[in-house]
Every structure is written in structure tokens, then in C-alpha cells.
Design an enzyme around this catalytic site. Sequence first.
Site, PDB file in Angstrom:
ATOM      1  N   ALA A 130      57.519  29.683  62.258  1.00 40.47           N
ATOM      2  CA  ALA A 130      56.819  28.567  62.910  1.00 40.47           C
ATOM      3  C   ALA A 130      57.102  27.287  62.118  1.00 40.47           C
ATOM      4  O   ALA A 130      56.272  26.815  61.344  1.00 40.47           O
ATOM      5  CB  ALA A 130      55.322  28.824  62.997  1.00 40.47           C
ATOM      6  N   THR A 158      55.068  20.717  50.567  1.00 40.76           N
ATOM      7  CA  THR A 158      55.323  19.666  49.570  1.00 40.76           C
ATOM      8  C   THR A 158      54.048  19.355  48.786  1.00 40.76           C
ATOM      9  O   THR A 158      52.974  19.201  49.377  1.00 40.76           O
ATOM     10  CB  THR A 158      55.840  18.390  50.262  1.00 40.76           C
ATOM     11  OG1 THR A 158      57.071  18.704  50.915  1.00 40.76           O
ATOM     12  CG2 THR A 158      56.071  17.256  49.266  1.00 40.76           C
ATOM     13  N   GLN A 338      83.031  10.388  47.906  1.00 39.68           N
ATOM     14  CA  GLN A 338      84.471  10.219  48.128  1.00 39.68           C
ATOM     15  C   GLN A 338      85.000   8.982  47.391  1.00 39.68           C
ATOM     16  O   GLN A 338      86.050   9.040  46.748  1.00 39.68           O
ATOM     17  CB  GLN A 338      84.727  10.093  49.642  1.00 39.68           C
ATOM     18  CG  GLN A 338      86.155  10.368  50.045  1.00 39.68           C
ATOM     19  CD  GLN A 338      86.557  11.820  49.821  1.00 39.68           C
ATOM     20  OE1 GLN A 338      85.710  12.687  49.647  1.00 39.68           O
ATOM     21  NE2 GLN A 338      87.845  12.078  49.774  1.00 39.68           N
ATOM     22  N   GLY A 342      86.644  12.365  41.715  1.00 35.92           N
ATOM     23  CA  GLY A 342      86.108  13.511  40.946  1.00 35.92           C
ATOM     24  C   GLY A 342      84.806  13.177  40.232  1.00 35.92           C
ATOM     25  O   GLY A 342      83.922  14.033  40.082  1.00 35.92           O
ATOM     26  N   GLU A 365      60.102  17.312  58.603  1.00 30.80           N
ATOM     27  CA  GLU A 365      59.452  16.464  59.610  1.00 30.80           C
ATOM     28  C   GLU A 365      60.248  16.466  60.912  1.00 30.80           C
ATOM     29  O   GLU A 365      60.323  15.463  61.629  1.00 30.80           O
ATOM     30  CB  GLU A 365      59.167  15.061  59.052  1.00 30.80           C
ATOM     31  CG  GLU A 365      58.305  15.165  57.785  1.00 30.80           C
ATOM     32  CD  GLU A 365      57.575  13.909  57.379  1.00 30.80           C
ATOM     33  OE1 GLU A 365      57.371  13.021  58.218  1.00 30.80           O
ATOM     34  OE2 GLU A 365      57.184  13.835  56.194  1.00 30.80           O
ATOM     35  N   SER A 368      67.251  17.395  62.972  1.00 27.56           N
ATOM     36  CA  SER A 368      67.971  16.487  63.890  1.00 27.56           C
ATOM     37  C   SER A 368      67.991  17.066  65.308  1.00 27.56           C
ATOM     38  O   SER A 368      67.906  16.315  66.295  1.00 27.56           O
ATOM     39  CB  SER A 368      69.407  16.263  63.407  1.00 27.56           C
ATOM     40  OG  SER A 368      69.386  15.509  62.215  1.00 27.56           O
TER      41      SER A 368
HETATM   42  C1  LIG Z   1      61.758  20.675  50.751  1.00 30.12           C
HETATM   43  C2  LIG Z   1      60.946  20.900  51.981  1.00 30.12           C
HETATM   44  C3  LIG Z   1      59.691  20.334  52.075  1.00 30.12           C
HETATM   45  C4  LIG Z   1      58.881  20.605  53.185  1.00 30.12           C
HETATM   46  N1  LIG Z   1      57.584  20.119  53.221  1.00 30.12           N
HETATM   47  C5  LIG Z   1      56.742  20.552  54.191  1.00 30.12           C
HETATM   48  C6  LIG Z   1      55.355  20.225  54.136  1.00 30.12           C
HETATM   49  O1  LIG Z   1      54.891  19.501  53.252  1.00 30.12           O
HETATM   50  N2  LIG Z   1      54.533  20.731  55.087  1.00 30.12           N
HETATM   51  C7  LIG Z   1      55.000  21.531  56.088  1.00 30.12           C
HETATM   52  O2  LIG Z   1      54.199  21.963  56.910  1.00 30.12           O
HETATM   53  N3  LIG Z   1      56.317  21.833  56.177  1.00 30.12           N
HETATM   54  C8  LIG Z   1      57.188  21.381  55.247  1.00 30.12           C
HETATM   55  N4  LIG Z   1      58.531  21.705  55.298  1.00 30.12           N
HETATM   56  C9  LIG Z   1      59.005  22.520  56.407  1.00 30.12           C
HETATM   57  C10 LIG Z   1      59.969  21.794  57.337  1.00 30.12           C
HETATM   58  O3  LIG Z   1      59.294  20.846  58.119  1.00 30.12           O
HETATM   59  C11 LIG Z   1      60.686  22.865  58.169  1.00 30.12           C
HETATM   60  O4  LIG Z   1      61.516  23.593  57.270  1.00 30.12           O
HETATM   61  C12 LIG Z   1      61.503  22.287  59.304  1.00 30.12           C
HETATM   62  O5  LIG Z   1      60.677  21.723  60.301  1.00 30.12           O
HETATM   63  C13 LIG Z   1      62.412  23.334  59.974  1.00 30.12           C
HETATM   64  O6  LIG Z   1      61.701  24.498  60.278  1.00 30.12           O
HETATM   65  P1  LIG Z   1      62.276  25.920  59.779  1.00 30.12           P
HETATM   66  O7  LIG Z   1      62.583  25.822  58.339  1.00 30.12           O
HETATM   67  O8  LIG Z   1      61.333  26.972  60.221  1.00 30.12           O
HETATM   68  O9  LIG Z   1      63.662  26.083  60.509  1.00 30.12           O
HETATM   69  P2  LIG Z   1      63.961  26.563  62.068  1.00 30.12           P
HETATM   70  O10 LIG Z   1      62.930  25.960  62.916  1.00 30.12           O
HETATM   71  O11 LIG Z   1      64.040  28.062  62.002  1.00 30.12           O
HETATM   72  O12 LIG Z   1      65.343  25.944  62.296  1.00 30.12           O
HETATM   73  C14 LIG Z   1      66.599  26.587  62.039  1.00 30.12           C
HETATM   74  C15 LIG Z   1      67.662  25.915  62.908  1.00 30.12           C
HETATM   75  O13 LIG Z   1      67.366  26.147  64.293  1.00 30.12           O
HETATM   76  C16 LIG Z   1      67.300  24.909  64.994  1.00 30.12           C
HETATM   77  N5  LIG Z   1      66.303  25.014  66.062  1.00 30.12           N
HETATM   78  C17 LIG Z   1      65.024  25.484  65.967  1.00 30.12           C
HETATM   79  N6  LIG Z   1      64.423  25.418  67.160  1.00 30.12           N
HETATM   80  C18 LIG Z   1      65.321  24.896  68.026  1.00 30.12           C
HETATM   81  C19 LIG Z   1      65.297  24.585  69.422  1.00 30.12           C
HETATM   82  N7  LIG Z   1      64.211  24.767  70.165  1.00 30.12           N
HETATM   83  N8  LIG Z   1      66.415  24.058  69.976  1.00 30.12           N
HETATM   84  C20 LIG Z   1      67.519  23.831  69.220  1.00 30.12           C
HETATM   85  N9  LIG Z   1      67.607  24.109  67.918  1.00 30.12           N
HETATM   86  C21 LIG Z   1      66.527  24.633  67.323  1.00 30.12           C
HETATM   87  C22 LIG Z   1      66.890  23.896  63.917  1.00 30.12           C
HETATM   88  O14 LIG Z   1      67.210  22.584  64.307  1.00 30.12           O
HETATM   89  C23 LIG Z   1      67.692  24.389  62.721  1.00 30.12           C
HETATM   90  O15 LIG Z   1      69.007  23.928  62.834  1.00 30.12           O
HETATM   91  C24 LIG Z   1      59.367  21.416  54.234  1.00 30.12           C
HETATM   92  C25 LIG Z   1      60.666  21.941  54.145  1.00 30.12           C
HETATM   93  C26 LIG Z   1      61.436  21.711  53.033  1.00 30.12           C
HETATM   94  C27 LIG Z   1      62.798  22.345  52.968  1.00 30.12           C
END
Ligand SMILES: Cc1cc2nc3c(=O)[nH]c(=O)nc-3n(C[C@H](O)[C@H](O)[C@H](O)COP(=O)(O)OP(=O)(O)OC[C@H]3O[C@@H](n4cnc5c(N)ncnc54)[C@H](O)[C@@H]3O)c2cc1C
Length: 385
Positions: A130, A158, A338, A342, A365, A368
Site C-alpha cells: 500500500a 521519514t 558527465q 571521472g 509523495e 512519476s
Molecule cells: C526514503 C523514503 C522516504 C519515504 N517517506 C515516507 C513517509 O514519510 N511516509 C510515508 O507514508 N511514506 C513514505 N515513503 C513511501 C513512498 O511514498 C512510497 O515508497 C512510494 O509512494 C511508492 O510506493 P511503493 O514503494 O509501495 O512502490 P509501488 O507502489 O509498489 O511502486 C512500484 C512501481 O509500480 C508503479 N506503479 C504502482 N502503481 C501503479 C499504477 N496504478 N499504474 C502504473 N504504475 C504503478 C510505481 O510507479 C513504481 O514504478 C518513503 C519512501 C522512501 C523510499
Amino acid sequence: MTSEVSDDDFQQILAQTRHFVRTAVVPREQEILAADRVPDDLREQAKQMGLFGYAIPQAWGGLGLNLAQDVELAMELGYTSLALRSMFGTNNGIAGQVLVGFGTDEQKAQWLEPMASGLVASFALTESGAGSNPSGLRTKAVRDGSDWIVNGQKRFITNAPVADLFIVFARTRPADDDGAGIAVFLVPADAAGVAVGAKDAKMGQEGAWTSDVSFDDVRIPDGALIGGTEDVGYRAAMVSLARGRVHIAALAVGIAQRALDESVAYAATATQGGTPIGNFQLVQAMLADQQTGVLAGRALVRDTARLWVSGEDRRIAPSAAKLYCTEMAGKVADLAVQVHGGSGYMREVPVERIYRDVRLLRLYEGTSEIQRLIIGSNLVRAAQK
Ligand SMILES: Cc1cc2nc3c(=O)[nH]c(=O)nc-3n(C[C@H](O)[C@H](O)[C@H](O)COP(=O)(O)OP(=O)(O)OC[C@H]3O[C@@H](n4cnc5c(N)ncnc54)[C@H](O)[C@@H]3O)c2cc1C
């Protein structure tokens, strides 16, 4: 949404922040990177400057900047290690804005003032399975008399290792015609049953910390339900994230500007065969592409913030700005490596850190892909109305 801060006062805040970033933080970037920690004296200075609550209204002890001012500040903060901004990013952004926009007066009075002076709040939405689609979250809150019992597991949160307060999204019922069934709660980090995992080992943004957080039969009073109703959770998350996207877009412009400045300085002085590499037209082309991206990003961020403040567009433009500016920062950082040849691959060179730091901006957040979905679906929905 008009600002509580006059232009003159804001110019002073901006100048002070710029001075702090460039004279106190930039010289210590390697120290932050090596120690994976923002030094305590910098954290303290940021608190004294009001940065832990710059987007919190003055009534609750913050500086009261609106989003048009927020993005100007973010472009300055982006000029150094992104870990600096991350220290107070959740307070002013995703976590703080849930309280500012949706909390009751009592909840605001209890939490916002301490946050503005340095108490750290984290936004706990993401779970395994989720992330992009938070409606799939499994953390549950169940009523027990006048209390709630929260159970579940969040990840990538975070500031969790230093948080005093978690803004926790939890399901109170299955999604139905009345809504997503997601409520949002104020959970103090020291509540019994809250456990924060080990710090995640990340690709970049050293000094900014994330970890898992688990809630095991955590009992909280009814007054901890944000807004006093179960129905605001999902909307609060969406509004807070949309606002946050404009801020992240500005941060991306700030770091892209730094990557450009580093590239220009290097190109003007480093030589090959006695000729400064900046005299080669192919190197100039890279600088030109970087500069064009930065200028376009800055204009888009300012326009988007204006549309947010006026209320004209709080859906499409924030996603378009985040999509464009974070992708642009990725390209500009790549070009910066780039231009450096190096040397750009070496740890002590700022563009190496920037290259890793900016990668996150395209993920959190809303990735893309999610921004494209928001923009496209809103355009089509509007046309079909
Ligand atoms: C360093 C860091 C800090 C963070 N801080 C917070 C925080 O403070 N609080 C919090 O709640 N979360 C936080 N997050 C979570 C972050 O918001 C999520 O990792 C992010 O929204 C992506 O969700 P996921 O990791 O589950 O990836 P997924 O949702 O599993 O995505 C994997 C891939 O599938 C693609 N994808 C998913 N659904 C679809 C769709 N419907 N159509 C097309 N493509 C899709 C995505 O674009 C991505 O390329 C943090 C993440 C990181 C890495």
C-alpha cells in the site's frame, strides 16, 4: 491561504535561510554524508530560525508562510544536502499539513506549537503493498469504549527514528459508497505498543532517516482521531500529498540549480590538453540543457504555487510540477556527473551526492507514474463532465 507574512519580512527570512544554507551547511556536506547525521548544532540553529514550523500558522507558533513563500524557501533549502530539509520537512509538509488542514482546534493547540519549536512529527501512510495505492492499507483502528486500538505495520517512514508523534492512517471500516474507510490518528511515539525499527540503509540523502514503525494493540483516546471524524483520513492524505508535491518540485529546482552551478564552475576551470573543458561546445550543450531545465522548473513551480494559493488548481498542476521538476533534476544531476568526467563518480565531489539524493524525489509523495495518472485522469474526467 493568503500569507501571514509581509513581503518585506519574508525577504528577510529568505535571506537568512540562504545565508544559513550556503555558509553553515554547504561547508559541512561531507561531514553529514560521512556521519549519516545532520550535526546537532545545525539542527539547533534550524530550530532557532523557526524552520521546524515555517508552514505552521502563526496562531500556533509557526512562521505562517503560504505555499508561494514555501517554494521560494524550498529552492534555497534544496541547494545543500537534502537531509537538512528532511529534518523539518514532515513537520511543515505531509504530517503538519494534515493537522493544519484537518485537525480540531484542540488538536492543533496541543501539537502544532511544540512542532513549531522542534518536536518532530512523521507521516505514517505507506505499508507493504500500500504505497502508490494507499487505499490498500491494512493498518486497523477499532473502537474500544471511548478509545481506539491500532494495529498494523508502516514502512519507509521519514524521521521515524527521531519522531515524537506519528500521524497514522488506519482503516476503520471497509471502503464503501460513503468513502475509503480510512481515518487518521495522532499517536505519540512513546505510546505503549509503538515500535520503531532499525534505520533503513538507503541509496542517498545520508542524514535523513527512515524506518518501519509497528503498532501493536496501541490504545489511544477518542480525542486522537484527527478532525473528530473517521471520514477525513483519505482526503487529508490526498490534500497534504498534493501540497507536498509542489514543495518537492521546488526542492528539485533548488538541487538542480546547485548541480548546474557545480558543473559551470568545474567546466570553467578544469582543463584537457590545456583547454578548459567549458570551451568545448559539447560540454556547453550539457550546461545549456541543465540551465534550460532549471529555468523551466522554477517558472513552473512558481506558477503552480500561485494556482494553489488562489485555489484555482490543487490537482493537476501540483502533479505536473512534481513530475517535470523531479525528472528534470534527475537529468540535470546526471549531466552534472558527465560534465565532471571521472571526478563526478568520486564520493567527495558534490555532484556524486546530488546524483543519489535526487533519485528519491521521483519516488516518494507519489512516483512519476502516479503523477501521470493523476494528470491524465483529471484531464479526461473534466472533459467528460
Ligand atoms: C526514503 C523514503 C522516504 C519515504 N517517506 C515516507 C513517509 O514519510 N511516509 C510515508 O507514508 N511514506 C513514505 N515513503 C513511501 C513512498 O511514498 C512510497 O515508497 C512510494 O509512494 C511508492 O510506493 P511503493 O514503494 O509501495 O512502490 P509501488 O507502489 O509498489 O511502486 C512500484 C512501481 O509500480 C508503479 N506503479 C504502482 N502503481 C501503479 C499504477 N496504478 N499504474 C502504473 N504504475 C504503478 C510505481 O510507479 C513504481 O514504478 C518513503 C519512501 C522512501 C523510499
